[in-house]
Write a protein that holds these residues in place. Sequence first.
Motif, PDB file in Angstrom:
ATOM      1  N   VAL A 189      11.452  42.002  27.125  1.00  0.00           N
ATOM      2  CA  VAL A 189      10.966  42.630  28.360  1.00  0.00           C
ATOM      3  C   VAL A 189      10.774  44.136  28.217  1.00  0.00           C
ATOM      4  O   VAL A 189       9.794  44.694  28.711  1.00  0.00           O
ATOM      5  CB  VAL A 189      11.917  42.317  29.534  1.00  0.00           C
ATOM      6  N   TRP A 190      11.718  44.799  27.541  1.00  0.00           N
ATOM      7  CA  TRP A 190      11.637  46.259  27.428  1.00  0.00           C
ATOM      8  C   TRP A 190      11.034  46.725  26.112  1.00  0.00           C
ATOM      9  O   TRP A 190      10.697  47.881  25.962  1.00  0.00           O
ATOM     10  CB  TRP A 190      13.018  46.889  27.628  1.00  0.00           C
ATOM     11  N   GLY A 191      10.935  45.809  25.156  1.00  0.00           N
ATOM     12  CA  GLY A 191      10.305  46.180  23.898  1.00  0.00           C
ATOM     13  C   GLY A 191      11.258  46.540  22.782  1.00  0.00           C
ATOM     14  O   GLY A 191      10.839  46.711  21.643  1.00  0.00           O
ATOM     15  N   ASP A 192      12.534  46.696  23.065  1.00  0.00           N
ATOM     16  CA  ASP A 192      13.522  46.922  22.011  1.00  0.00           C
ATOM     17  C   ASP A 192      14.901  46.556  22.534  1.00  0.00           C
ATOM     18  O   ASP A 192      15.086  46.270  23.710  1.00  0.00           O
ATOM     19  CB  ASP A 192      13.508  48.376  21.512  1.00  0.00           C
ATOM     20  N   GLU A 193      15.883  46.535  21.653  1.00  0.00           N
ATOM     21  CA  GLU A 193      17.234  46.153  22.050  1.00  0.00           C
ATOM     22  C   GLU A 193      18.207  47.314  21.964  1.00  0.00           C
ATOM     23  O   GLU A 193      19.412  47.135  22.105  1.00  0.00           O
ATOM     24  CB  GLU A 193      17.742  45.002  21.174  1.00  0.00           C
ATOM     25  N   PHE A 194      17.691  48.516  21.733  1.00  0.00           N
ATOM     26  CA  PHE A 194      18.569  49.652  21.508  1.00  0.00           C
ATOM     27  C   PHE A 194      18.808  50.438  22.788  1.00  0.00           C
ATOM     28  O   PHE A 194      18.445  51.588  22.924  1.00  0.00           O
ATOM     29  CB  PHE A 194      17.988  50.559  20.415  1.00  0.00           C
ATOM     30  N   ARG A 195      19.428  49.775  23.734  1.00  0.00           N
ATOM     31  CA  ARG A 195      19.798  50.429  24.975  1.00  0.00           C
ATOM     32  C   ARG A 195      20.936  49.634  25.614  1.00  0.00           C
ATOM     33  O   ARG A 195      21.299  48.565  25.163  1.00  0.00           O
ATOM     34  CB  ARG A 195      18.616  50.558  25.935  1.00  0.00           C
ATOM     35  N   ASP A 196      21.499  50.186  26.672  1.00  0.00           N
ATOM     36  CA  ASP A 196      22.644  49.566  27.327  1.00  0.00           C
ATOM     37  C   ASP A 196      22.267  48.199  27.882  1.00  0.00           C
ATOM     38  O   ASP A 196      21.310  48.071  28.645  1.00  0.00           O
ATOM     39  CB  ASP A 196      23.127  50.493  28.451  1.00  0.00           C
ATOM     40  N   GLU A 197      23.027  47.163  27.530  1.00  0.00           N
ATOM     41  CA  GLU A 197      22.736  45.818  28.012  1.00  0.00           C
ATOM     42  C   GLU A 197      22.919  45.686  29.523  1.00  0.00           C
ATOM     43  O   GLU A 197      22.418  44.733  30.125  1.00  0.00           O
ATOM     44  CB  GLU A 197      23.609  44.792  27.281  1.00  0.00           C
ATOM     45  N   ARG A 198      23.616  46.630  30.133  1.00  0.00           N
ATOM     46  CA  ARG A 198      23.768  46.593  31.591  1.00  0.00           C
ATOM     47  C   ARG A 198      22.438  46.791  32.307  1.00  0.00           C
ATOM     48  O   ARG A 198      22.302  46.466  33.486  1.00  0.00           O
ATOM     49  CB  ARG A 198      24.786  47.643  32.043  1.00  0.00           C
ATOM     50  N   THR A 199      21.446  47.338  31.583  1.00  0.00           N
ATOM     51  CA  THR A 199      20.095  47.418  32.140  1.00  0.00           C
ATOM     52  C   THR A 199      19.627  46.035  32.573  1.00  0.00           C
ATOM     53  O   THR A 199      19.051  45.865  33.653  1.00  0.00           O
ATOM     54  CB  THR A 199      19.118  47.974  31.081  1.00  0.00           C
ATOM     55  N   VAL A 200      19.882  45.036  31.743  1.00  0.00           N
ATOM     56  CA  VAL A 200      19.496  43.663  32.072  1.00  0.00           C
ATOM     57  C   VAL A 200      20.249  43.177  33.295  1.00  0.00           C
ATOM     58  O   VAL A 200      19.671  42.580  34.213  1.00  0.00           O
ATOM     59  CB  VAL A 200      19.759  42.721  30.881  1.00  0.00           C
ATOM     60  N   ASP A 201      21.562  43.423  33.338  1.00  0.00           N
ATOM     61  CA  ASP A 201      22.387  42.938  34.442  1.00  0.00           C
ATOM     62  C   ASP A 201      21.919  43.488  35.790  1.00  0.00           C
ATOM     63  O   ASP A 201      21.879  42.760  36.793  1.00  0.00           O
ATOM     64  CB  ASP A 201      23.855  43.318  34.215  1.00  0.00           C
ATOM     65  N   VAL A 202      21.573  44.759  35.815  1.00  0.00           N
ATOM     66  CA  VAL A 202      21.122  45.378  37.070  1.00  0.00           C
ATOM     67  C   VAL A 202      19.821  44.731  37.540  1.00  0.00           C
ATOM     68  O   VAL A 202      19.662  44.387  38.714  1.00  0.00           O
ATOM     69  CB  VAL A 202      20.936  46.901  36.902  1.00  0.00           C
ATOM     70  N   HIS A 203      18.877  44.530  36.636  1.00  0.00           N
ATOM     71  CA  HIS A 203      17.601  43.931  37.026  1.00  0.00           C
ATOM     72  C   HIS A 203      17.759  42.464  37.417  1.00  0.00           C
ATOM     73  O   HIS A 203      17.079  41.988  38.335  1.00  0.00           O
ATOM     74  CB  HIS A 203      16.577  44.076  35.899  1.00  0.00           C
ATOM     75  N   ILE A 204      18.660  41.751  36.757  1.00  0.00           N
ATOM     76  CA  ILE A 204      18.918  40.358  37.138  1.00  0.00           C
ATOM     77  C   ILE A 204      19.489  40.307  38.546  1.00  0.00           C
ATOM     78  O   ILE A 204      19.106  39.450  39.368  1.00  0.00           O
ATOM     79  CB  ILE A 204      19.894  39.687  36.147  1.00  0.00           C
ATOM     80  N   ARG A 205      20.374  41.221  38.856  1.00  0.00           N
ATOM     81  CA  ARG A 205      20.953  41.238  40.204  1.00  0.00           C
ATOM     82  C   ARG A 205      19.881  41.504  41.255  1.00  0.00           C
ATOM     83  O   ARG A 205      19.832  40.841  42.302  1.00  0.00           O
ATOM     84  CB  ARG A 205      22.064  42.284  40.304  1.00  0.00           C
ATOM     85  N   HIS A 206      18.997  42.446  40.987  1.00  0.00           N
ATOM     86  CA  HIS A 206      17.893  42.722  41.919  1.00  0.00           C
ATOM     87  C   HIS A 206      16.999  41.502  42.074  1.00  0.00           C
ATOM     88  O   HIS A 206      16.558  41.158  43.174  1.00  0.00           O
ATOM     89  CB  HIS A 206      17.057  43.898  41.408  1.00  0.00           C
ATOM     90  N   LEU A 207      16.728  40.845  40.955  1.00  0.00           N
ATOM     91  CA  LEU A 207      15.860  39.671  40.968  1.00  0.00           C
ATOM     92  C   LEU A 207      16.482  38.551  41.789  1.00  0.00           C
ATOM     93  O   LEU A 207      15.807  37.906  42.606  1.00  0.00           O
ATOM     94  CB  LEU A 207      15.621  39.224  39.535  1.00  0.00           C
ATOM     95  N   ARG A 208      17.761  38.323  41.615  1.00  0.00           N
ATOM     96  CA  ARG A 208      18.443  37.293  42.395  1.00  0.00           C
ATOM     97  C   ARG A 208      18.416  37.604  43.887  1.00  0.00           C
ATOM     98  O   ARG A 208      18.241  36.714  44.718  1.00  0.00           O
ATOM     99  CB  ARG A 208      19.892  37.171  41.927  1.00  0.00           C
ATOM    100  N   GLU A 209      18.579  38.869  44.220  1.00  0.00           N
ATOM    101  CA  GLU A 209      18.566  39.245  45.635  1.00  0.00           C
ATOM    102  C   GLU A 209      17.218  38.953  46.278  1.00  0.00           C
ATOM    103  O   GLU A 209      17.129  38.740  47.488  1.00  0.00           O
ATOM    104  CB  GLU A 209      18.913  40.730  45.771  1.00  0.00           C
TER     105      GLU A 209
END
Length: 232
Positions: A189-209
């Motif tokens: 989704v973001w194009g690389d894996e070299f960043r905080d994995e919590r980025t995914v968690d925050v977007h998943i939470r928004h998506l679920r909402e």
Amino acid sequence: MAQGVQGATRRILLVDDEPSIQKMLVHALEREGFAVHAVGDGEAALEAFSSYEPHLMILDIMLPKIDGTEVCRRIRSQSEVPIIMLTAKDDEIDRVVGLELGADDYVTKPFAVRELVARVRAIMRRVSVPAGKSQEELSYDGLRIHLPSRRVNVAGNDVDLTYTEFELLVTLASSPGRVFSRSTLLTRVWGDEFRDERTVDVHIRHLREKIERDPRNPEFIHTARGVGYVFR
């Protein structure tokens, strides 16, 4: 010039109050073929957003007049345009707040220009090319994802998703039952894996909402504990 599917040059609104950073980024982005309009404060950013109609926004958090988080909040209330936030290296709170407000990505200062340009290009590719071209719609128990128009409908109601939220949903929904690790989602989704994995968690939470009737007991996006997420 960097162009979208309609052949139009992709426009970037750059908001940073440091002239040296403005000059450096304008030069780098224009060299990549983008059209760039730069402003130096939050008030000017909001004015320019309406008149310039950018395809992407690079937004510093520390700005005069109106800070970047407030600018992000106001932009996100009216538009799904991708936003990359520039944050201080050690300010984790700013990064989290930016994601909470709907920013699609962030880059910490000081940063390598090549890294920022790579992230811009990755987002522009996602914006320009509809995901899943071979299939026009994904449909699951009241959830409809129309790929060409990037529209999502839940139980008969349209749902507004950001570009990143849409790409995250399509990635998961295109492979129901497959467990995606956070690092895999970062790469997809973001194009690389070299960043905080919590980025995914925050977007998943928004998506679920936005798509789940009860975000705490999701029907579609489930957590694979210790690994990542799975669409069922």
